[in-house]
Every structure is written in C-alpha cells, then in structure tokens.
Design an enzyme around this catalytic site. Sequence first.
Site, PDB file in Angstrom:
ATOM      1  N   GLY A 113      27.249  93.405  62.579  1.00  0.00           N
ATOM      2  CA  GLY A 113      27.504  93.877  61.216  1.00  0.00           C
ATOM      3  C   GLY A 113      26.549  93.290  60.063  1.00  0.00           C
ATOM      4  O   GLY A 113      27.061  92.404  59.657  1.00  0.00           O
TER       5      GLY A 113
ATOM      6  N   GLY B  13      27.855  90.063  56.276  1.00  0.00           N
ATOM      7  CA  GLY B  13      27.016  89.672  57.253  1.00  0.00           C
ATOM      8  C   GLY B  13      25.626  89.144  56.982  1.00  0.00           C
ATOM      9  O   GLY B  13      25.422  88.112  57.779  1.00  0.00           O
TER      10      GLY B  13
ATOM     11  N   LYS C   2      45.471  86.286  53.029  1.00  0.00           N
ATOM     12  CA  LYS C   2      44.539  87.152  52.644  1.00  0.00           C
ATOM     13  C   LYS C   2      44.737  88.360  52.501  1.00  0.00           C
ATOM     14  O   LYS C   2      44.445  89.202  51.501  1.00  0.00           O
ATOM     15  CB  LYS C   2      43.297  87.166  53.672  1.00  0.00           C
ATOM     16  CG  LYS C   2      41.890  87.630  52.876  1.00  0.00           C
ATOM     17  CD  LYS C   2      40.584  87.475  53.588  1.00  0.00           C
ATOM     18  CE  LYS C   2      39.515  88.133  52.945  1.00  0.00           C
ATOM     19  NZ  LYS C   2      38.323  87.981  53.599  1.00  0.00           N
TER      20      LYS C   2
END
Length: 296
Positions: free
Chosen positions: A8, A13, A182
């Site tokens: 990714g 990333g 989250k």
Amino acid sequence: MREWTILGAGALGCTFAALLNEQQRPVSLILSERHRRHFNPAFEFIALNERRRLVSPHYRFADQAAATECLLVMTKAYQVLPALKSLHNLPRHVPVILLHNGMGVAEQVASLLPHNPLLAGVTSHGALREGPWQIRHTGKGETWLGPLNEQGKAFSHLLAPLSAALGHAGWSEDILSLQHRKLAINAVINPLTACHHIRNGQLAEPRFADVLATLGEEVHRVLSRLGESDTPEQYQRRLNSVIELTATNYSSMHQDLAHGRPTEIDYITGYLLKHAGDLPVPVCQQLYNEVKKQGG
C-alpha cells in the site's frame, strides 16, 4: 536485520517507509502492476519540520512476495483482500500486520491466511499526498499493535524498531477495543467532513454542534452494544480532542471523495450500521447514504 515490506504505497504507507528508512531500517514497497514499467526510483518526503528529502526504498511487485520478512498492510480497507490474494507466494511464517482504516476485514484475512501470524494495528499519524511521488507527514501520533491469532502473540518484539521510527508504538492484547475507539472517532469526523467538504477543525464551529451531539450519541450506543465501556462523556472528550489536534487536516474520506476515489464508508459507518441491530441510528444512515450518493 528484518526488512519491513509495506503493501500500500499511499500517503501513510510512504510515510511509514520514510520514517523506517530514516532509522536505517531496510524497507520495501510493493507496487501495483500499473507501476511495473513506469515508476519513480524515489519519492519526496516532507517531514513535520518541513525538511524535504528523497526516499529510495526497495520496490517490489506481487510476484516477488517470497522475499517478504514482515508485511505491513496499509492499503484502503476495500483493497486489503484483493491485494493479499495477489501475493501467491507469501511465506506462511511471515507476520502480517493490518494497518488500515475501518473494520470488518480481519475475519476474511484470517480465512485467507490461516497459517500466518496475524496482527492488527491502529495509528493516529497523518499523511497527505501533495503530488505524484510527493508525500507530506501531517501529524504525529500513537501506534498500537496487537495479535489477531495465537501465532501473532509471538511478535511483540516488532515494537522496538517501530517505536524508534514512529516515536511511539505500544502493544495491546485487546487490540479490538482500540480499533473500536478509532472507528468511533472516524465514524463522526470522516463522513461529516467528506459530505460538507471541510477540514476537521471546522466541525468545532457552532453550526455543527447539534449533529455532532446526535451522531456521537448514536455511535456511542453501538460501541456500547459491542462491549466498549467508555462513558458518553469520555467518548465526547476524546472526539473533541481529535478534532482539535487534527484541525488543519482533511480526513481521508474527504480526500477520497474530492479526488473521485472510492471511500472506506462501508468499513466505518457501514460497520456500525451492520452491528446496530434494532438501535436507531438515523444520522449514521443518512451520512452513509450521502457519501454513497456522492460517489463513495
């Protein structure tokens, strides 16, 4: 020295790759096939202090997965399974760390990779793609890892190099609870900022007070049903804190809609809708429908 392979090559990333690289850790990025004949040997990384440098990780493609020693999966949630399925020769002993937004993917990954050590992570680092092969680190935060299966419990030692690179990395045996926390923040900030085309901090304006309160109540009720013990007051304080700390940021969902990309709404708000059962969540449903209507 263990090489970190990142699946990714998006903004976050590449940020993790740059931060690991700065600590002299070997890093490779697995690129999609469209880059096979055309990609830059380096990307420009803009640090929090505005210092710019070129980062040159190793580049690999899916058919080179046999060389992987440790895999960080940092794709969009809807890309996780297709991307992992393309790694036909990924060794069974390689630890796989899922570091994506949203929830609902881990169970499918466990079925796909029954022998690999599996871990999940949450991070509050922020990053933004400013141009082709140009990445800006927009915010520093905490990163937590935890095991998703028995094999994953043996890999807490991965924290040391991650902590050195990121500034913080912790271990939690109850990573599911941290993922829920989250998700509860993302389920408010992401769809609201995406639908209204605003930065995170603008949610603190008086015009959003009512919808923030109502949406927060809905999200908290669903998370309570999922076993989370935060009081409404604790959750609201955490939400307000994140809005303040990320005031100048655009949420990932805002950026995805603005650039005509698919969003992760199915793995954020969609996850809450799936687990709401008979709980009334009309604002969640309305935001889900609106993001979908706008192309997400």
